[in-house]
Design a protein around this motif. Structure first.
Motif, PDB file in Angstrom:
ATOM      1  N   PRO A 117       0.831  -1.206   0.000  1.00 37.63           N
ATOM      2  CA  PRO A 117       0.000   0.000   0.000  1.00 37.63           C
ATOM      3  C   PRO A 117       0.865   1.255   0.000  1.00 37.63           C
ATOM      4  O   PRO A 117       1.842   1.351   0.750  1.00 37.63           O
ATOM      5  N   ALA A 118       0.517   2.188  -0.885  1.00 39.18           N
ATOM      6  CA  ALA A 118       1.371   3.370  -1.093  1.00 39.18           C
ATOM      7  C   ALA A 118       0.543   4.633  -0.955  1.00 39.18           C
ATOM      8  O   ALA A 118       0.177   5.268  -1.939  1.00 39.18           O
ATOM      9  N   LYS A 119       0.254   4.991   0.287  1.00 37.20           N
ATOM     10  CA  LYS A 119      -0.477   6.218   0.537  1.00 37.20           C
ATOM     11  C   LYS A 119       0.499   7.381   0.730  1.00 37.20           C
ATOM     12  O   LYS A 119       1.590   7.210   1.290  1.00 37.20           O
ATOM     13  N   GLY A 138       1.343   5.575  -8.904  1.00 38.28           N
ATOM     14  CA  GLY A 138       0.530   4.451  -8.463  1.00 38.28           C
ATOM     15  C   GLY A 138       0.140   4.517  -7.006  1.00 38.28           C
ATOM     16  O   GLY A 138      -0.277   3.509  -6.423  1.00 38.28           O
ATOM     17  N   GLY A 139       0.269   5.707  -6.396  1.00 39.78           N
ATOM     18  CA  GLY A 139      -0.077   5.857  -4.995  1.00 39.78           C
ATOM     19  C   GLY A 139      -1.484   6.381  -4.786  1.00 39.78           C
ATOM     20  O   GLY A 139      -2.214   6.685  -5.740  1.00 39.78           O
ATOM     21  N   GLU A 140      -1.851   6.497  -3.532  1.00 40.38           N
ATOM     22  CA  GLU A 140      -3.181   6.980  -3.145  1.00 40.38           C
ATOM     23  C   GLU A 140      -3.035   8.222  -2.265  1.00 40.38           C
ATOM     24  O   GLU A 140      -2.430   8.149  -1.200  1.00 40.38           O
ATOM     25  N   GLN A 168       3.484   6.003   3.025  1.00 42.25           N
ATOM     26  CA  GLN A 168       4.916   5.906   2.715  1.00 42.25           C
ATOM     27  C   GLN A 168       5.602   7.269   2.687  1.00 42.25           C
ATOM     28  O   GLN A 168       6.812   7.351   2.866  1.00 42.25           O
ATOM     29  N   LEU A 169       4.813   8.312   2.465  1.00 41.23           N
ATOM     30  CA  LEU A 169       5.388   9.650   2.290  1.00 41.23           C
ATOM     31  C   LEU A 169       4.387  10.678   2.798  1.00 41.23           C
ATOM     32  O   LEU A 169       3.183  10.553   2.549  1.00 41.23           O
ATOM     33  N   VAL A 170       4.897  11.683   3.502  1.00 42.02           N
ATOM     34  CA  VAL A 170       4.067  12.784   3.986  1.00 42.02           C
ATOM     35  C   VAL A 170       4.644  14.099   3.464  1.00 42.02           C
ATOM     36  O   VAL A 170       5.840  14.365   3.628  1.00 42.02           O
ATOM     37  N   PHE A 171       3.793  14.896   2.839  1.00 43.79           N
ATOM     38  CA  PHE A 171       4.201  16.225   2.395  1.00 43.79           C
ATOM     39  C   PHE A 171       3.841  17.261   3.453  1.00 43.79           C
ATOM     40  O   PHE A 171       2.737  17.253   4.007  1.00 43.79           O
TER      41      PHE A 171
END
Length: 399
Positions: A117-119, A138-140, A168-171
């Motif tokens: 899962p790639a949120k 391909g993320g959400e 996976q990543l937070v902006f």
């Protein structure tokens, strides 16, 4: 073609063009407060450097950039954020890029692991590149509302643990676009603790960091928070900076990424294939820009004058958060319909503003951008003040 292209939403300015289509504006001279493109003069020393090194276009640049540029960037960031001497290694922690927009988009493509899962969490409202990059990787997207009641910042404590689990990543965007909100050092520290707990990367977009109203209170940054926590490896943390706003050089397309060496190294490898090395002429001009603060202070003075003048004109007729940084105002519109406000203002006063809903997404708690407009105070003060008077006249005429 990549089927993920179909998931992309229309860009805000595409929506704005459609909104204005068929509308005949008044005969007044046009004033655009819609696009965040600085109109102040670029520093003369930077332009001189471009002319002096124009012959460098005959050479291929390296992906890692000139050692002198990386060193100039590391020295600037270390001064600006009071980093421990030598902790930001120009060889391991710094990578020049062609502006933050390009780098943010590219980093998401390189960072997301599609095998799980790639949120990607992002502030809402937001800079649409965060969303577009996520979808094409391909993320959400996960939208973290930034309501005025919370200082136009996301409430990290309200995010469920099971949501963080798949992120996976937070902006982070501080100072914020479009709100101008500044993330406090304590919030950065809280986010770093969450990243440690749930193993995600923090990408802090700080391209407005040098446009602040109180000369004695520059906005904090993610690397500064790392240093305050004794994390000189900047684990899981990357910052994105640019000369576009700081130095009025949006067309130079020059910025940098800095932070965790274990993220910089694979991103550099990705960029080697991506073919996006910064031209040597641009690098030489950038060295000059990062080494000079006088033009940046003058830039801040000009924006302070505009904020003071526009705030005095519009405060009686519009409600907006008190800005601390950036060059935006984020006012609520009388009547609550931001699209109608923008369209009719264009028709009657020839002033263009951006409807807030074009920069946000609706969720369970409504749309945090609806009912607001973004005003970019980028033009010279005379045009900016004239636009403010026209907006006030427009509102008072309808009261």
């Amino acid at each position: 073609m990549n089927p993920d292209l179909d998931a992309l939403k229309p860009y805000p300015f595409e929506k704005l063009a459609a909104l204005k289509a068929g509308v005949t504006p008044s005969a007044s001279s046009p004033i655009a407060l819609s696009i965040g493109e600085p109109r102040h003069a670029p520093p003369a020393a930077v332009l001189d450097a471009m002319r002096r090194f124009e012959g460098e276009v005959a050479r291929y640049p390296a992906t890692a950039g000139l050692p002198e540029l990386r060193d100039a960037i590391a020295r600037w960031a270390s001064r600006r954020y009071a980093l421990p001497p030598g902790s930001l290694d120009p060889e391991r922690h710094v990578l020049p890029v062609n502006g933050t927009r390009e780098a943010i988009f590219a980093f998401v493509q390189a960072a997301l692991d599609r095998t799980r899962p790639a949120k990607v969490a992002m502030p809402n409202p937001f800079y649409q590149i965060y969303e577009g990059a996520t979808l094409l990787a391909g993320g959400e997207p996960v939208y973290l509302d930034c309501p005025p009641a919370n200082g136009c910042l996301p409430d990290l404590d309200a995010v469920p643990a099971d949501t963080w689990r798949d992120v996976q990543l937070v902006f982070v965007c501080s100072p914020g676009n479009p709100t101008g909100a500044v993330t406090p050092l304590a919030e950065y520290r809280k986010l770093i603790a969450l990243a440690d707990e749930h193993d995600f990367i923090i990408a802090s977009d700080e391209c407005y960091s040098e446009l602040y109203l109180d000369e004695h209170q520059p906005p904090a940054g993610l690397l500064e928070a790392c240093a305050a926590m004794g994390r000189d490896d900047y684990r899981r943390c990357l910052v994105f900076h640019s000369l576009s706003k700081r130095s009025n050089l949006p067309g130079l397309r020059s910025g940098f990424v800095a932070g965790d060496a274990e993220l910089i190294a694979p991103f550099k490898r990705y960029r080697t294939y991506h073919g996006c090395a910064m031209p040597l002429t641009t690098q030489q001009a950038s060295i000059v820009a990062w080494g000079d603060e006088q033009h940046v202070r003058a830039n801040r003075d000009a924006y302070r004058d505009k904020f003071a003048a526009v705030g005095e004109i519009l405060a009686p007729v519009m409600d907006f958060p008190t800005p601390r940084a950036s060059f935006y105002l984020w006012p609520a519109v009388p009547g609550g319909d931001d699209e109608a406000f923008a369209r009719d203002l264009f028709a009657e006063e020839h002033v263009t503003v951006l409807p807030g809903r074009y920069m946000s997404r609706a969720g369970e708690n409504g749309d945090p951008g609806a009912g607001r407009v973004r005003l970019a105070l980028v033009a010279e003060i005379e045009a900016t003040v004239e636009a403010a008077y026209r907006i006030r006249r427009f509102i008072e005429r309808r009261a």
